[in-house]
Each structure stands twice: as structure tokens, then as C-alpha cells.
Write an enzyme that holds these catalytic residues in place. Structure first.
Site, PDB file in Angstrom:
ATOM      1  N   SER A 117      -2.717 -18.184 -23.097  1.00 29.56           N
ATOM      2  CA  SER A 117      -4.077 -18.659 -23.326  1.00 29.56           C
ATOM      3  C   SER A 117      -4.079 -20.141 -23.715  1.00 29.56           C
ATOM      4  O   SER A 117      -3.595 -20.977 -22.956  1.00 29.56           O
ATOM      5  CB  SER A 117      -4.757 -17.768 -24.378  1.00 29.56           C
ATOM      6  OG  SER A 117      -6.162 -17.938 -24.368  1.00 29.56           O
ATOM      7  N   ASP A 169      -9.748  -9.899 -17.423  1.00 29.77           N
ATOM      8  CA  ASP A 169      -9.738 -10.764 -18.602  1.00 29.77           C
ATOM      9  C   ASP A 169     -11.150 -11.297 -18.872  1.00 29.77           C
ATOM     10  O   ASP A 169     -11.701 -12.043 -18.067  1.00 29.77           O
ATOM     11  CB  ASP A 169      -8.777 -11.931 -18.371  1.00 29.77           C
ATOM     12  CG  ASP A 169      -8.480 -12.719 -19.633  1.00 29.77           C
ATOM     13  OD1 ASP A 169      -9.343 -12.768 -20.530  1.00 29.77           O
ATOM     14  OD2 ASP A 169      -7.381 -13.291 -19.722  1.00 29.77           O
ATOM     15  N   HIS A 200      -7.257  -9.575 -21.829  1.00 29.82           N
ATOM     16  CA  HIS A 200      -6.589 -10.776 -22.352  1.00 29.82           C
ATOM     17  C   HIS A 200      -5.433 -10.333 -23.238  1.00 29.82           C
ATOM     18  O   HIS A 200      -5.553 -10.287 -24.463  1.00 29.82           O
ATOM     19  CB  HIS A 200      -7.614 -11.612 -23.129  1.00 29.82           C
ATOM     20  CG  HIS A 200      -7.212 -13.032 -23.342  1.00 29.82           C
ATOM     21  ND1 HIS A 200      -6.947 -13.892 -22.308  1.00 29.82           N
ATOM     22  CD2 HIS A 200      -7.029 -13.758 -24.496  1.00 29.82           C
ATOM     23  CE1 HIS A 200      -6.649 -15.081 -22.792  1.00 29.82           C
ATOM     24  NE2 HIS A 200      -6.669 -15.016 -24.109  1.00 29.82           N
TER      25      HIS A 200
END
Length: 219
Positions: A117, A169, A200
Site C-alpha cells: 500500500s 480491494d 486489501h
């Protein structure tokens, strides 16, 4: 030299490879330590995993709350309006960790940068601008935030990039991972992209794939 504080896990001694793995927004360097036992490598591949802690800063999209973050996110638009200066500063701090690994006896060609991320956006910036060839770059559920400003280093032109993303996600849409893939491929970088039916996060199949990729890069 002041370095980012880090957690470290050594698979076996003597260490002959390093993986520097950056966490996501609001997490810390402990986030991916539990994954290490699932990344067992063959004899002769002895990895030091370095998990840096991001500094605590105010994050605009979270109402200015202080939390571990590599940079401020100003808007949660699809293109992710971010504090580019903070992101580049974090990338410089990560490059300092790479240099420290070299000083500890690990050649750059046996160092992998990884990020999840927010950490992946920093890994992209650090790796693509770094002046010594790395073993590989692993970008998980992330995006290339600095593609308009980055100064590319020719040293990484043949460095393999592994991009993983969750097809469901809700935080970083898969389209952003695909966008990074396409941007890299258009510039003739070596890119392996894989999508998983997840949100995620990481999943078991993905962790097995990461283990195999690390083996291919470091064995």
C-alpha cells in the site's frame, strides 16, 4: 547517520541477502513479521528481513489524526493526491537503509525492496531512482504515486518488479496496480503482475508465490 527504527528477522546465519519491507498506512514494522516463517528458503539463502517503522504524522484523509505514515494523503481520489515531498523524503530514508545493508556486507544485487500500500508507493520511488542495481522490487496492493516527477535510474532497467493486487480491494483499486504495471512495461521494465480474489490484504496463495519469487531472485 540516523536511520528509521526497524524490526529485523534473520532466517539463518550467515546472512547473504536482505529484504526491506515497508508497511502500509497506520500499521508499523511489526505488520509483516508473522509472514517470515512462511517464506522458508532453500539452503544457502539466508535473508535478513528489515521492517522499518514509518514516523507518526498527521494524515489529512483521516481528519488530521496522527498515525504511522510514510506521507500525507490529501485526497482519496482515484489518482491519490499525496504529499510528494514527504513521499520522496521517506524514499531517501529507505535508500539509507539499503546503503546500511551494503555496509553490513550485502551487495545491492542481493537486496530486495518491498512495500504494501503506502509502503509500496515509497518502494517504487526509492527503487526506480536508486543508483545501484537491486535484486528485485515487490509492490503489493499499491500504486505508483510519483510517476509524473520521478527521475529514473538506468540501473534498475533490468530489475524484476513483482506486482500483486487484490481484485476486490476497496482501499487501493486494482486499476491502480494495473496502471503502474502498464507504466513500467511501456518503459521496458520487467514486470510480473498477478491478481488474487481478496481485498486489501495478503492471502495464503500469494504468500506462497512471494516465497517462490524470492527464491528465484536470491537462490
Amino acid at each position: 547517520m540516523t536511520y528509521l527504527p526497524c524490526e529485523e528477522v534473520v532466517s539463518r546465519e550467515p546472512v547473504n541477502a536482505s529484504v526491506i519491507w515497508l508497511h502500509g498506512l497506520g500499521a508499523d514494522g511489526n505488520d509483516f513479521k508473522p509472514v517470515v516463517p512462511h517464506l522458508a528458503q532453500p539452503a544457502g539463502v539466508n535473508i535478513r528481513y528489515v521492517f522499518p517503522h514509518a514516523p507518526r504524522i498527521a494524515v489529512t484523509i483521516n481528519n488530521g489524526m496522527q498515525m504511522p505514515a510514510w506521507y500525507d494523503i490529501l485526497e482519496m481520489s482515484l489518482d491519490r493526491k499525496v504529499d510528494n515531498e514527504q513521499l520522496c523524503k521517506s524514499a531517501e530514508a529507505v535508500i539509507a537503509l539499503v546503503e546500511r545493508e551494503i555496509e553490513r556486507g550485502i551487495p545491492a544485487e542481493r537486496i530486495i525492496l518491498a512495500g504494501f500500500s503506502q509502503g509500496g508507493a515509497v518502494a517504487y520511488q526509492a527503487a526506480l531512482s536508486y543508483q545501484k542495481k537491486l535484486a528485485g522490487v515487490m509492490c503489493l496492493s499499491t500504486y505508483l504515486a510519483t510517476r509524473e516527477t520521478i527521475r529514473l535510474s538506468a540501473e534498475q532497467q533490468t530489475t524484476p518488479f513483482l506486482i500483486h493486487h487484490g481484485s476486490m480491494d476497496p482501499v487501493v483499486p486494482q486499476s491502480l496496480g494495473e496502471q503502474a504495471r502498464d507504466w513500467l512495461q511501456a518503459r521496458d521494465y520487467q514486470v510480473e503482475f498477478k491478481s488474487y480474489p481478496m481485498q486489501h490484504q495478503l492471502c495464503a496463495e500469494q504468500i506462497a508465490d512471494i516465497r517462490d519469487w524470492l527464491t528465484s531472485r536470491l537462490a
